[in-house]
Motif scaffolding. Structure first.
Motif, mmCIF file in Angstrom:
data_model
loop_
_atom_site.group_PDB
_atom_site.id
_atom_site.type_symbol
_atom_site.label_atom_id
_atom_site.label_comp_id
_atom_site.label_asym_id
_atom_site.label_seq_id
_atom_site.Cartn_x
_atom_site.Cartn_y
_atom_site.Cartn_z
ATOM 1 N N PRO A 78 24.559 4.206 100.259
ATOM 2 C CA PRO A 78 25.925 3.908 99.807
ATOM 3 C C PRO A 78 26.861 3.472 100.919
ATOM 4 O O PRO A 78 27.908 2.882 100.645
ATOM 5 N N ASP A 79 26.516 3.738 102.186
ATOM 6 C CA ASP A 79 27.348 3.260 103.293
ATOM 7 C C ASP A 79 27.403 1.740 103.342
ATOM 8 O O ASP A 79 28.338 1.169 103.918
ATOM 9 N N PHE A 80 26.404 1.075 102.760
ATOM 10 C CA PHE A 80 26.312 -0.379 102.858
ATOM 11 C C PHE A 80 26.648 -1.060 101.533
ATOM 12 O O PHE A 80 26.082 -2.099 101.195
ATOM 13 N N VAL A 81 27.576 -0.466 100.783
ATOM 14 C CA VAL A 81 27.968 -1.049 99.501
ATOM 15 C C VAL A 81 28.593 -2.426 99.700
ATOM 16 O O VAL A 81 28.545 -3.281 98.805
ATOM 17 N N LEU A 409 35.815 -5.887 99.347
ATOM 18 C CA LEU A 409 35.237 -5.249 100.516
ATOM 19 C C LEU A 409 35.519 -3.754 100.476
ATOM 20 O O LEU A 409 36.636 -3.336 100.157
ATOM 21 N N PRO A 410 34.532 -2.933 100.804
ATOM 22 C CA PRO A 410 34.779 -1.478 100.809
ATOM 23 C C PRO A 410 35.705 -1.102 101.950
ATOM 24 O O PRO A 410 35.702 -1.738 103.005
ATOM 25 N N SER A 442 32.979 -5.057 106.762
ATOM 26 C CA SER A 442 33.291 -3.663 106.440
ATOM 27 C C SER A 442 33.650 -2.860 107.681
ATOM 28 O O SER A 442 34.188 -1.758 107.568
ATOM 29 N N LEU A 443 33.341 -3.384 108.855
ATOM 30 C CA LEU A 443 33.633 -2.691 110.113
ATOM 31 C C LEU A 443 35.034 -3.058 110.583
ATOM 32 O O LEU A 443 35.382 -4.231 110.675
ATOM 33 N N VAL A 454 39.739 3.589 121.455
ATOM 34 C CA VAL A 454 39.063 2.579 120.651
ATOM 35 C C VAL A 454 38.417 3.315 119.483
ATOM 36 O O VAL A 454 37.591 4.210 119.683
ATOM 37 N N VAL A 455 38.803 2.951 118.266
ATOM 38 C CA VAL A 455 38.323 3.656 117.075
ATOM 39 C C VAL A 455 37.519 2.689 116.213
ATOM 40 O O VAL A 455 37.994 1.600 115.864
ATOM 41 N N LEU A 456 36.287 3.079 115.888
ATOM 42 C CA LEU A 456 35.444 2.329 114.962
ATOM 43 C C LEU A 456 35.614 2.938 113.576
ATOM 44 O O LEU A 456 35.282 4.102 113.352
ATOM 45 N N TRP A 457 36.133 2.161 112.652
ATOM 46 C CA TRP A 457 36.278 2.612 111.265
ATOM 47 C C TRP A 457 35.088 2.086 110.476
ATOM 48 O O TRP A 457 34.889 0.880 110.358
ATOM 49 N N THR A 458 34.277 3.004 109.940
ATOM 50 C CA THR A 458 33.058 2.640 109.223
ATOM 51 C C THR A 458 33.092 3.227 107.816
ATOM 52 O O THR A 458 33.990 3.990 107.461
ATOM 53 N N THR A 459 32.085 2.868 107.024
ATOM 54 C CA THR A 459 32.036 3.333 105.635
ATOM 55 C C THR A 459 31.270 4.635 105.470
ATOM 56 O O THR A 459 31.220 5.178 104.369
#
Length: 702
Positions: A78-81, A409-410, A442-443, A454-459
């Motif tokens: 589901p992370d790659f919706v 986009l999620p 999505s990134l 530096v913040v990476l926002w992921t699903t």
């Protein structure tokens, strides 16, 4: 390939194209089904081991003799919706793969609803029929309960000895297809199969008749007429193409049993691109939507649905052509404007418009590229050397640049702060981030000016792991995860006063300034104010502005924990000056000293940011979600039934950002994958004293 490389299938017209995406959770047998379908059409492929879980789109274009089919395997995690939705954009029909041991998962149910909203034709493939906990009847009932009307099986697995599935009963033909010997053997149904046909066949026929355009068909059926196969199949295929009837096909991902029926359904029932609605298209320069048709002679409109970098070939773009013809020898215009969606995009997703000449065109074949000279409306192809192209970009004619509205986009809602492991890694980070962001809309990569992080926002965690892995393996960038810092503010809670004295003498002109300041709290949202009530010229008029400048500078730096101070009034009441040694810099410095002197935990407090969080979740888990919100210091603002989603509710709450750092993970577990949420900044509120102690005295920049 046993030394043989296939040729790209020849597309004679858009009507002969079928684009189908496989959707389903990891472990459902989806990727093995992909292999069986490709093997059935292109025998002799080199043996493959257990398929690796996909994180991107896996595609193969094959010719069945009646159609050119591009099969797209979408990720199951589901992370790659976002990739799944890209696959849905590239396709004209969907196969939802469901394990007979596990049933339909929450992500599949949500995607089914999305497909229903746009009328996308779809069927259900039930796999893992031989699994220990497999139960076809229970799985069918689960799909009918969660996917809605129009769900009926075309076949039913018939257990053989020791429970193994060796046969499938074809409900329309009244036959049994036996795969015990490997190849399919067809035989008439016997008395031992009567229960299967009596249980499932009437509902199937009635479901087909309900969708029939022949209004008298139901009357004939109720009068006892035995409807012939050709009539039923014609109405079945029409209903599937219209997206109103959804057949269920049992299929063994181990033996490939049932693949033939599936391929026939794809060829005969799934629509060609000319029957599928096109996405909204507008001129890049703005204006009304442009009406398009999937005509090879029309204006060129294509969309990049997936991008990746290959060590040998370079930049690869998986492209769906919606209108016109894409040719390798003609320049194209590449447009990307994610900012028009109104969502935060972060680094690497800047708007861009470029005229470029594409590299080679090829049909995808599960990792191989089958060269071709052009791609007509409806085709899905790989284009090389579109270096500036990002996922979701539009490809059109340089003479009339157009822009396709991207798929939904999620939201990237799981933050992870990273720091470069070495100085060399820090130098390589910007290029790596730009490349990763270009491939993955999505990134979201954010340089937080308030915290310096530096913040990476992921699903989700799998998405984060993939990003970190690609940083290391592809870009040789080492990073370390560090705790995410939440940007706070400071304010006064009561009146305070102090004197700032800055006196230095080092030969020649010295430095001399004394100022007495009073700080008072203002109502929330008032901003900062400066005033002066100096009498008798204690502070010369030319230095009043210096004191004010020093005050605002120090308030911006913070007094208690290094966060900006807001909603205070600072008044200059008194001071001293020297005729020679006083200066602008001296009074700025004295003002900062005075403010720092009066700051303490008794006079100041921290303000934490609060988000409005909107959660959509199955009703079964609403209570648990509300309880969890309470444990996160959240305030429930209200709840209501989700519009157009039976059995789901929308909950709104105000929750501190400090409590949301892991919410993307927690909600998925708490709601068994049925929950989604959106967050946006609401306001700042006072951080409780018991928590403030952990944030006072620590440096602002981590």
């Amino acid at each position: 390939m046993n030394g043989t490389t296939p040729q790209a299938p020849t597309v004679h017209s858009t009507t002969g194209i079928r684009n189908v995406v496989l959707v389903g959770p990891s472990g459902s047998g989806k990727s093995r089904l992909f292999d069986h379908v490709v093997d059935a059409v292109v025998p002799g492929r080199a043996p493959r081991g257990e398929p690796e879980p996909t994180t991107g789109l896996r595609a193969a274009t094959v010719s069945t003799g009646k159609a050119v089919v591009t099969l797209i395997d979408a990720p199951g995690n589901p992370d790659f919706v976002g990739e799944v939705r890209a696959g849905l954009r590239a396709a004209d029909a969907a196969l939802f793969v469901v394990s007979a041991a596990d049933g339909a998962d929450a992500a599949s149910r949500a995607l089914w609803h999305e497909c229903a909203l746009v009328g996308m034709p779809r069927a259900v493939v039930v796999t893992q029929l031989d699994a220990r906990d497999a139960d076809f009847a229970v799985t069918l009932a689960d799909c009918q309960a969660h996917f809605g009307s129009g769900i009926q099986p075309l076949g039913v697995p018939v257990p053989g000895e020791a429970g193994a599935v060796t046969s499938i009963a074809d409900l329309l033909l009244g036959e049994v297809h036996d795969y015990a010997g490997g190849a399919r053997t067809v035989r008439p149904a016997g008395p031992e199969h009567a229960d299967v046909f009596d249980t499932y066949r009437p509902a199937l026929i009635e479901g087909i008749i309900e969708e029939s355009e022949d209004g008298g068909l139901m009357d004939r059926y109720l009068e006892g007429e035995e409807l012939d196969f050709e009539t039923l199949e014609k109405d079945l295929l029409t209903a599937v193409a219209h997206g109103t009837f959804h057949p269920v096909l049992p299929l063994s991902a181990e033996t490939g049993a049932g693949v033939g029926v599936l391929l026939h359904l794809v060829e005969a029932a799934f629509p060609h691109p000319g029957l599928h609605p096109l996405p909204t298209v507008r001129p890049v320069s703005g204006g009304d939507a442009v009406a398009l048709t999937p005509d090879p002679d029309g204006p060129l409109v294509a969309e990049v649905v997936h991008t990746e970098s290959d060590a040998y070939v370079g930049h690869l773009s998986l492209v769906r052509v919606f209108s016109g013809t894409l040719r390798a020898d003609r320049p194209v215009h590449v447009s990307g404007h994610l900012e028009l969606l109104g969502v935060p995009t972060g680094e690497g997703h800047a708007a861009h418009d470029d005229d470029v000449r594409p590299g080679a065109l090829a049909a995808p074949f599960d990792g191989e590229l089958l060269p071709k000279s052009e791609a007509v409306a409806g085709e899905v192809v790989v284009v090389t050397k579109l270096a500036s192209a990002q996922t979701s970009d539009t490809i059109s004619s340089p003479d009339a640049p157009l822009l396709v509205t991207p798929w939904a986009l999620p939201e990237a809602l799981l933050p992870a702060a990273v720091a470069a492991a070495t100085r060399a890694d820090e130098d390589r980070m910007p290029v790596a981030f730009r490349e990763l962001a270009a491939e993955d809309p999505s990134l979201r990569i954010e340089h937080d000016g308030a915290t310096g992080q530096v913040v990476l926002w992921t699903t989700g965690p799998a998405h984060l792991d993939l990003v970190l892995s690609r940083l290391r393996s592809r870009f040789n960038v080492g990073v370390e995860q560090v705790p995410v810092r939440v940007a706070m503010k400071e304010t006064a809670v009561r009146r305070a006063e102090a004197q700032g004295r800055h006196v230095k003498q080092s030969g020649g002109h010295g430095q001399f300034a004394v100022c007495h300041l009073v700080m008072e709290p203002l109502p929330r949202g008032s901003g900062n104010e400066f005033d002066e009530v100096v009498v008798g010229g204690a502070v010369p008029r030319q230095f009043i502005g210096s004191v004010e400048k020093g005050v605002h500078t120090q308030l911006g730096k913070g007094l208690l924990a290094g966060w900006p101070v807001v909603d205070v009034k600072v008044t200059l009441t008194d001071g001293k000056a020297h005729s020679v040694d006083s200066s602008d810099v001296a009074f700025q410095t004295a003002a900062g000293i005075a403010l720092r002197e009066m700051a303490s935990e008794s006079t100041m407090c921290l303000l934490e940011p609060i988000d409005t969080v909107t959660v959509t979740v199955d009703d079964d888990y609403l209570g648990a979600v509300m309880t969890d919100i309470g444990t996160r210091r959240g305030q429930i603002l209200g709840s209501a039934p989700a519009e157009g989603e039976l059995g789901r509710s929308v909950l709104e709450a105000a929750v501190p950002q400090l409590e949301l750092l892991d919410y993307a993970i927690s909600l998925r577990s708490l709601a068994h994958g049925t929950g989604t949420f959106h967050r946006e900044y609401r306001n700042h509120e006072q951080l409780p004293d018991r928590l403030a102690k952990d944030h006072i005295g620590s440096p602002r920049h981590g």
